[in-house]
Design an enzyme around this catalytic site. Structure first.
Site, PDB file in Angstrom:
ATOM      1  N   SER A   1      -9.324   1.782   3.042  1.00 16.70           N
ATOM      2  CA  SER A   1      -8.391   2.544   2.235  1.00 16.70           C
ATOM      3  C   SER A   1      -7.374   1.681   1.479  1.00 16.70           C
ATOM      4  O   SER A   1      -6.592   2.210   0.681  1.00 16.70           O
ATOM      5  CB  SER A   1      -7.638   3.543   3.110  1.00 16.70           C
ATOM      6  OG  SER A   1      -6.931   2.877   4.150  1.00 16.70           O
TER       7      SER A   1
ATOM      8  N   SER B   1      -9.990  -0.742   6.987  1.00 16.58           N
ATOM      9  CA  SER B   1      -9.317  -0.471   5.712  1.00 16.58           C
ATOM     10  C   SER B   1      -8.596  -1.652   5.091  1.00 16.58           C
ATOM     11  O   SER B   1      -8.222  -1.596   3.923  1.00 16.58           O
ATOM     12  CB  SER B   1      -8.332   0.686   5.875  1.00 16.58           C
ATOM     13  OG  SER B   1      -9.018   1.907   6.008  1.00 16.58           O
TER      14      SER B   1
ATOM     15  N   LYS C   1       0.838  -1.202   0.000  1.00 19.52           N
ATOM     16  CA  LYS C   1       0.000   0.000   0.000  1.00 19.52           C
ATOM     17  C   LYS C   1       0.877   1.258   0.000  1.00 19.52           C
ATOM     18  O   LYS C   1       1.883   1.311   0.719  1.00 19.52           O
ATOM     19  CB  LYS C   1      -0.891  -0.035   1.242  1.00 19.52           C
ATOM     20  CG  LYS C   1      -1.919   1.085   1.352  1.00 19.52           C
ATOM     21  CD  LYS C   1      -2.762   0.863   2.594  1.00 19.52           C
ATOM     22  CE  LYS C   1      -3.838   1.919   2.769  1.00 19.52           C
ATOM     23  NZ  LYS C   1      -4.675   1.638   3.965  1.00 19.52           N
TER      24      LYS C   1
END
Length: 488
Positions: A158, A182, A83
């Site tokens: 996210s 997330s 990420k």
């Protein structure tokens, strides 16, 4: 590599590399070609460097010749993604914000260094919403990420870029972060597995926003993959104390429940272990409605565990609504205060979904010393209350969210005659961030539209190994999204 090879688990890829059925360079080239072909439709990767990937793969290939098999790491030659809120040396770590545009990490976060030491080939970094403050992935730097099951829908947030990349076979696994669902919501939306560990179990050092204050109680980094066994490998590699994480603790990884061991080695075939691990479950929290398919997914998990010999009873902990409200005191109110100085004066540069979050946060007065102390004490009290109840049920099965992957921009849904709003739909995840409990997500069903639905397996702090063992009992053959639209 054929399509089926793209969707092998990380464990299977590592095994085939060790046996020299496939080479690390072949694997890397195939994944890079797939990224080139499919990423324009998914928008999962935001920074990848083919030359650097092939250089890593070549080193992995040389090691197969010059290194004893026993000295190769468990991820040798396996292509992973990270990420883009986590430092990867030489890659952008912008967390989807124009305010960090062009920021390149000088060194690897500890968890990335541990993955490399285990032999992983790091492909690049994946898309996020701006500063991670949404359950969908869109920003003004790179745009939105699409769900491989339906490009008109979000991959979640996210860690939406991670989930989309893994589900579509652009990456064999990777790392996300989770302060309010997330990791788990994108895993649920994209039909993969994810683990939110106890804060500090895997070091968050090198993550942006930085772990500290109230965020250190909520936010974690954790593995995402197509199988529970892969979660276990990634967890084993990344877990361990690091002095840069304020929540870190020297808790060793136990092999007693490892899904990588045989059932005999970990005692899972004995009635004693099952009798001592009673499982509770609930289909809804009594406040926020869930779809009927979500209920069916929870019931399917219950039937599976019951057929394995576990005692499974209806059980909904008291205190969940209190936990939800306090979570917002930390994530929304305190989070808005923490980000405030960075955002002040930059309204024109902020993405719409971050502005929306700021509006929600601003609707509640900023904390005073007294109100923050009250929230902190309230958090500890409700945590104790729920932990006492979980003495009887150390594992809890429940929904991940009210709905499956939603259409881009949707903000409310009609479920069971009730209106479920955006901020409420993810409360099933938020409780466990506030409480600091580990929680995994495993796909267990599909919606009427054929979208995946995951269930959540929740345990007590520092008991990730037990959570993963139960998740493994629910794991089944992984199903790829219908990639015809992507492949055209």
């Amino acid at each position: 590599m054929t399509l089926s090879r793209f969707l092998l688990s990380a464990r299977e890829i590592a095994a085939q590399i060790r046996s020299k059925e496939i080479s690390p360079v072949e694997v890397a080239r195939a994944h890079l070609e797939r990224i080139e072909r499919l990423n324009p439709k998914l928008n999962a990767f935001v920074d990848y460097k083919p030359e650097a990937v092939l250089a890593q793969a070549l080193e992995a290939e040389k090691a197969l010749v010059h290194t004893n098999q026993d000295d190769l790491g468990p991820l040798h030659g396996v292509p992973l993604s990270i990420k883009s809120s986590i430092d990867v040396a030489g890659h952008r770590c912008e967390a989807g914000s124009r305010l960090r545009a062009g920021y390149v990490a000088a060194e690897d976060a500890p968890l990335v260094a541990r993955l490399r030491a285990a032999g992983a080939v790091i492909l690049g970094v994946t898309n996020t919403p701006e500063l991670l403050m949404a359950w969908e992935t869109d920003n003004l730097l790179y745009g939105r990420t699409n769900n491989p099951w339906d490009l008109a829908r979000t991959a979640g947030g996210s860690s939406g870029g991670e989930a989309a990349a893994i589900a579509a076979g652009l990456s064999a696994g990777g790392v996300g972060s989770d302060g309010g669902g997330s990791i788990r919501v994108p895993a649920h939306f994209c039909g993969i597995c994810g683990l939110k560990p106890t804060p500090g179990r895997i070091p968050s050092t090198g993550h942006f926003p930085k772990s500290g204050g109230p965020f250190a109680l909520l936010g974690v980094v954790g593995p995402m993959a197509r199988t529970v066994a892969d979660l276990q490998i990634l967890f084993d590699v990344m877990a361990g104390w690091d002095d840069g994480d304020p929540s870190s603790a020297p808790v060793a990884v136990s092999s007693q429940f490892s899904v990588l061991s045989s059932k005999k080695e970990r005692g899972l075939g004995t009635d004693n272990w099952k009798q001592n691990t009673a499982v509770g479950f609930f289909e809804d929290d009594g406040r926020t409605a869930v779809t009927e398919e979500t209920r069916k997914a929870v019931r399917s998990a219950v039937l599976t565990l019951t057929s394995c010999g576990f005692q499974v009873d209806a059980f909904r902990p008291e205190g969940l609504e209190e936990a939800r409200q306090i979570w917002w005191d930390f994530f929304g109110v305190a989070g808005g205060m923490i980000l405030g100085p960075m955002l002040r004066g930059h309204d024109a540069e902020l993405s719409p979904i971050l502005k929306e979050f700021r509006g929600w946060a601003a609707a509640t007065p900023a904390h005073t010393g007294d109100s923050l102390l009250a929230a902190w004490l309230g958090r500890d009290a409700v945590r104790e209350k729920i932990l006492l109840q979980m003495r009887k049920y150390p594992i809890v099965i429940c929904p991940t969210a009210s709905v499956p992957a939603f259409l881009h921009g949707e903000r409310e849904w009609q479920i069971e005659g009730k209106t479920v709003k955006y901020l409420d739909a993810w409360s099933y995840c938020e409780w466990f961030n506030l409480l600091g409990f580990p929680a995994a997500v495993v796909p267990m069903g599909y919606s009427e539209q054929g979208l995946p639905i995951g269930v959540q397996i929740v345990g007590r702090p520092w008991e990730e190994e037990v959570v993963l063992a139960i998740a493994a009992a629910l794991d089944h053959e992984w199903h790829a999204p219908p990639l015809a639209e992507l492949e055209r």
